[in-house]
Every structure is written in structure tokens, then in C-alpha cells.
Write an enzyme that holds these catalytic residues in place. Structure first.
Site, PDB file in Angstrom:
ATOM      1  N   GLY A 148       1.192  -1.565  -0.128  1.00 49.35           N
ATOM      2  CA  GLY A 148       0.445  -0.135  -0.110  1.00 49.35           C
ATOM      3  C   GLY A 148       1.045   1.282   0.368  1.00 49.35           C
ATOM      4  O   GLY A 148       2.036   1.250   0.347  1.00 49.35           O
ATOM      5  N   HIS A 149       0.443   2.364  -0.986  1.00 48.65           N
ATOM      6  CA  HIS A 149       0.978   3.909  -0.556  1.00 48.65           C
ATOM      7  C   HIS A 149       1.340   4.412   0.981  1.00 48.65           C
ATOM      8  O   HIS A 149       0.503   3.421   1.681  1.00 48.65           O
ATOM      9  CB  HIS A 149      -0.017   4.363  -1.358  1.00 48.65           C
ATOM     10  N   ASN A 150       2.193   5.149   1.399  1.00 50.02           N
ATOM     11  CA  ASN A 150       2.514   6.352   2.687  1.00 50.02           C
ATOM     12  C   ASN A 150       1.055   6.224   3.048  1.00 50.02           C
ATOM     13  O   ASN A 150       0.599   6.749   2.882  1.00 50.02           O
ATOM     14  CB  ASN A 150       3.551   7.351   2.411  1.00 50.02           C
ATOM     15  N   GLY A 151       0.895   5.951   3.970  1.00 49.72           N
ATOM     16  CA  GLY A 151      -1.082   6.035   5.196  1.00 49.72           C
ATOM     17  C   GLY A 151      -1.648   5.267   4.581  1.00 49.72           C
ATOM     18  O   GLY A 151      -2.931   4.864   5.321  1.00 49.72           O
ATOM     19  N   SER A 152      -1.322   4.256   4.038  1.00 48.71           N
ATOM     20  CA  SER A 152      -2.676   3.065   3.852  1.00 48.71           C
ATOM     21  C   SER A 152      -3.476   1.810   5.665  1.00 48.71           C
ATOM     22  O   SER A 152      -4.138   1.439   4.769  1.00 48.71           O
ATOM     23  CB  SER A 152      -2.382   1.848   2.780  1.00 48.71           C
ATOM     24  N   GLY A 153      -2.306   2.058   6.204  1.00 44.58           N
ATOM     25  CA  GLY A 153      -2.025   0.473   7.809  1.00 44.58           C
ATOM     26  C   GLY A 153      -1.578   0.149   7.381  1.00 44.58           C
ATOM     27  O   GLY A 153      -1.477  -0.633   8.491  1.00 44.58           O
ATOM     28  N   LYS A 154      -0.599  -0.525   6.162  1.00 46.13           N
ATOM     29  CA  LYS A 154       0.114  -1.279   6.325  1.00 46.13           C
ATOM     30  C   LYS A 154       1.466  -1.517   7.683  1.00 46.13           C
ATOM     31  O   LYS A 154       1.415  -2.587   7.950  1.00 46.13           O
ATOM     32  CB  LYS A 154       0.607  -1.690   5.250  1.00 46.13           C
ATOM     33  N   SER A 155       1.992  -0.102   7.932  1.00 45.89           N
ATOM     34  CA  SER A 155       2.721  -0.345   8.321  1.00 45.89           C
ATOM     35  C   SER A 155       1.884  -0.607  10.289  1.00 45.89           C
ATOM     36  O   SER A 155       2.494  -0.689  10.996  1.00 45.89           O
ATOM     37  CB  SER A 155       4.142   0.721   9.184  1.00 45.89           C
ATOM     38  N   GLU A 194       9.082  -2.886   5.188  1.00 54.31           N
ATOM     39  CA  GLU A 194      10.112  -1.928   4.432  1.00 54.31           C
ATOM     40  C   GLU A 194      11.509  -2.536   4.511  1.00 54.31           C
ATOM     41  O   GLU A 194      12.169  -1.731   4.159  1.00 54.31           O
ATOM     42  CB  GLU A 194       9.926  -1.009   4.981  1.00 54.31           C
TER      43      GLU A 194
END
Length: 279
Positions: free
Chosen positions: A40-47, A166
Site C-alpha cells: 500500500g501507499h504511505n498512510g494506507s495502514g500497512k505499517s 520495509e
């Protein structure tokens, strides 16, 4: 891969009570022995998902199970024993003056007897092909070598799950290839469960399954070949299509019958070489 080792059940989380939800009613499963990529893009919730898995955060709503243990303050340390995390910058993980000291650090904190500790350090470094660097200073290694040592430090603790948060994003193409080849081999030989948290679809192409996150929700889930069929849609979500996928698409458009399981560069090179040999 029928045994569920991770379960998210209707999980919601926000970093502040006045903030929008970083995760909103997210449900998915990870199966023992598979490699799952969460993209997902930055801010998508993956982290945020990675932090919740390891008990660095706790859900506001919903439940998380790791190897049948429900995430809670009482069980968080038991859950952390099952999970090893490899982060973006390996330099931030190093604490030892030599490679073997660094791999031994976590074992010392767990009170592992010295004889067993030495055996585990040597075994873990052998698994990541870094046995010849025992007495090297970690900061003198290449980026790919540093991440392989970071993986060895995790392996020595013998987790059931390894999360790559990442973990290849700061590496050059050669270092990235080194690390991903090691991960693939470990998954196969040690039957580890691998979870890649990444925005790099080249890395995701090596996984067994992909979950696409968008605005804190599961947008799509499927096999890599199915996810990459969404090419224009992925671009709209802020994700770049892997070069290999673009090349394969171009070859197919020009009449070449490329098998659908060819999703990464290594497989494509092997296929073209074999094709050339048969001409």
C-alpha cells in the site's frame, strides 16, 4: 497452508481519539508457512498492521490472534517470542561490535546458556550465508549484508513468524536481491511464515499472496498474478507496477505465450533462456 497463524478480526485502530482510523474494520488471515505481502501507499495502514501484530500497539476494536493466542497485555510477551521483526534501516538494529556479538545480543537477553548461544549464532549466520563475517564490524558491511545479519539476529531467537517491515527499501538492487533470495530460501527450508510490509511490488511478486491496503482498509486480496492484473488500478492507488510485469505484458501483447506464474526477473530470464535454447 491450512493452519492459521495470524488472524485479524474486524480490527480498527487510530492514533488519536480525534484522528481518522488508521485501520478500519480490517480482517484477514495468514497461514503457517506462507509468504504474505501487505502492500500500500504511505498512510494506507500497512505499517500499523506490523505494529499491531507485535503488540507495539493494541486495537481499539476487534481481536488479533497470533498462533491461537489473543493479543492482550497479559500475553504480549508470549506473542513477541513468536515474532521476529526486521526493520527498514539495519544500522538502527545493531548493538554489537562484531557480527557474532550482534546476533548473540538477543540470546543474552533471553538468558540462553553460552554453549547453546554459540551454536545458535553460528547456525543463524550459516542460514543467511554470513559465516565468514563473524568478527567483522557490522557498520563495514554492505547494505544487503547488514540486512542478512539483522535477519540472522532474528533467526537465532527461533521465531515462528518473520515480519519484514520495509526491510529492503533502503537497499540497492543487488542488496535487495540478496536479502529476498535468503528469505525465499529460509521459507522453503525452515518452513517459516514470512510477512512483507512493503510498497515495492517487485518484492511482493515473490510472495505467495498479496493484500492491498488503501485508506486503512483491505482493498484487494489474492495471488500475485491476480493482483498484477489490476495494473492501472494499482497505479491509481499510488503503487508502481513491477518492470517485469510491464515487460511480460508487452511480450504477451506481441504474441508471446508467457506463463502466468512468471512474475519476477529471475523467472523471466530463465524462461527466455530456455525459449532461446529451443529455437
Amino acid at each position: 497452508m491450512n493452519n492459521q497463524i495470524v488472524q485479524f478480526k474486524n480490527v480498527s485502530f487510530r492514533y488519536d481519539t480525534d484522528a481518522p482510523y488508521a485501520l478500519n474494520n480490517v480482517s484477514f488471515e495468514v497461514f503457517e508457512g506462507e509468504w504474505l505481502a501487505i502492500v500500500g501507499h504511505n498512510g494506507s495502514g500497512k505499517s500499523t498492521i506490523a505494529k499491531l501484530m507485535n503488540g507495539l500497539l493494541f486495537p481499539e476494536k476487534g481481536d488479533i490472534y497470533i498462533h491461537h493466542l489473543k493479543l492482550s497485555e497479559e500475553l504480549v510477551w508470549d506473542i513477541r517470542d513468536l515474532i521476529g521483526m526486521v526493520f527498514q534501516n539495519p544500522d538502527n538494529q545493531f548493538v554489537g561490535t562484531t557480527v557474532q556479538d550482534d546476533v548473540a545480543f538477543g540470546l543474552e537477553n533471553h538468558g540462553i546458556p553460552r554453549k547453546e548461544m554459540i551454536e545458535r549464532v553460528h547456525e543463524a549466520l550459516r542460514q543467511v550465508k554470513m559465516s565468514n563475517f563473524l568478527d567483522q564490524e557490522p557498520h563495514h558491511l554492505s547494505g544487503g549484508q547488514k540486512q542478512r545479519v539483522a535477519i540472522a539476529s532474528v533467526l537465532a531467537l527461533r521465531p515462528r513468524i518473520i515480519i519484514l517491515d520495509e526491510a529492503t527499501s533502503m537497499l540497492d538492487p543487488r542488496g535487495r536481491s540478496e536479502v529476498l533470495d535468503v528469505v525465499r530460501e529460509l521459507k522453503k527450508k525452515e518452513k517459516l511464515t514470512i510477512i512483507s510490509i512493503t510498497h515495492d511490488l517487485e518484492e511482493a511478486a515473490r510472495a505467495d499472496r498479496i493484500i492491498v491496503m488503501n485508506r486503512g482498509e483491505v482493498y484487494r486480496e489474492g495471488l500475485p498474478e491476480d493482483i498484477f492484473k489490476m495494473d492501472e488500478e494499482l497505479i491509481r492507488l499510488g503503487l508502481d507496477i513491477p518492470f517485469t510485469t510491464k515487460l511480460v505484458k508487452g511480450l504477451r501483447d506481441n504474441g508471446y505465450d508467457i506463463p502466468k506464474d512468471i512474475l519476477n526477473e529471475d523467472k523471466l530470464v530463465d524462461y527466455i533462456w530456455k525459449l532461446k535454447q529451443n529455437i
